[in-house]
Design an enzyme around this catalytic site. Structure first.
Site, PDB file in Angstrom:
ATOM      1  CE1 TYR A 101       6.240   5.153  -3.065  1.00 19.09           C
ATOM      2  CE2 TYR A 101       8.041   6.056  -4.357  1.00 19.09           C
ATOM      3  CZ  TYR A 101       7.596   5.230  -3.346  1.00 19.09           C
ATOM      4  OH  TYR A 101       8.486   4.484  -2.627  1.00 19.09           O
ATOM      5  CG  ASN A 125       2.126  -2.507   3.114  1.00 16.15           C
ATOM      6  OD1 ASN A 125       1.177  -3.066   3.653  1.00 16.15           O
ATOM      7  ND2 ASN A 125       2.929  -3.115   2.262  1.00 16.15           N
ATOM      8  CB  CYS A 133       5.031  -1.285   0.029  1.00 20.93           C
ATOM      9  SG  CYS A 133       5.871  -2.198   1.324  1.00 20.93           S
ATOM     10  CG  HIS A 134       8.898  -5.275  -2.664  1.00 19.35           C
ATOM     11  ND1 HIS A 134       7.868  -5.936  -2.015  1.00 19.35           N
ATOM     12  CD2 HIS A 134       9.181  -6.007  -3.770  1.00 19.35           C
ATOM     13  CE1 HIS A 134       7.553  -7.020  -2.708  1.00 19.35           C
ATOM     14  NE2 HIS A 134       8.332  -7.080  -3.778  1.00 19.35           N
ATOM     15  CD  GLU A 160       8.624  -9.281  -6.548  1.00 20.91           C
ATOM     16  OE1 GLU A 160       8.171  -8.544  -7.456  1.00 20.91           O
ATOM     17  OE2 GLU A 160       8.162  -9.274  -5.400  1.00 20.91           O
TER      18      GLU A 160
END
Length: 178
Positions: A101, A125, A133-134, A160
């Protein structure tokens, strides 16, 4: 014209929303900030849904199957100018990588201490997963602030980067005290 449909997903049922030919929402059913019913939206079974919703389902299915790293959908997220500036930063975070952030706040030229404002915009979001956003964590590497639940955030990150762990991912960040 506004449209919606519900689709199954490996992390729970997902509501897809669109307006005209653009995707406006991807929400885990029951997540924080889950949209209230929109009487003007036309909801369809996926087989009868408009093309944009069928394409969104196909691309999400490919993502969850490990076959897609980048989405190619037309997006139209609704939010304030500040929120949209944060969301624009989110789509720049590559598949399998993370950011903080604080670093996003720095890139936006915000004052020190603006990480919380970025976190609040991140949490609002409306197009989860597609606008990733994850992929945003605290500067300490903590999994904080995912409207869909931290268990889903952790699962998406693991999807991912299946062979690595969050501490390894943190090495990707050059936090510099942020």
């Amino acid at each position: 014209m506004k449209y919606c449909t519900l689709i199954p997903g490996p992390l729970g049922e997902i509501l897809l929303r669109a307006e005209d030919d653009a995707l406006t929402g991807v929400f885990f059913v029951g997540q924080k900030y889950f949209p209230s019913a929109d009487a003007s939206a036309h909801c369809y079974p996926i087989a009868d849904a408009p093309r944009v919703l069928r394409e969104a389902q196909q691309q999400l299915d490919e993502y969850f199957a490990g076959e897609r790293e980048r989405f190619t959908l037309r997006l139209r997220p609704v939010g304030t100018a500040f929120q949209r500036s944060v969301w624009d930063q989110l789509v720049k975070i590559p598949f399998g990588e993370i950011d903080s952030y604080g670093r996003i706040a720095q890139r936006l030229g915000l004052a020190a201490g603006s990480a919380r404002a970025v976190g609040a915009a991140n949490g609002r979001n409306p197009i989860s997963i597609v606008v990733p956003c994850h992929r945003v964590v605290s500067s300490a590497g903590d999994l904080t602030g995912y409207a869909g639940g931290l268990h889903r955030k952790e699962a998406l990150l693991a999807l991912e980067r299946p062979r690595s762990t969050l501490p390894r991912q943190m090495e990707l960040l050059d936090l510099g005290g942020v």
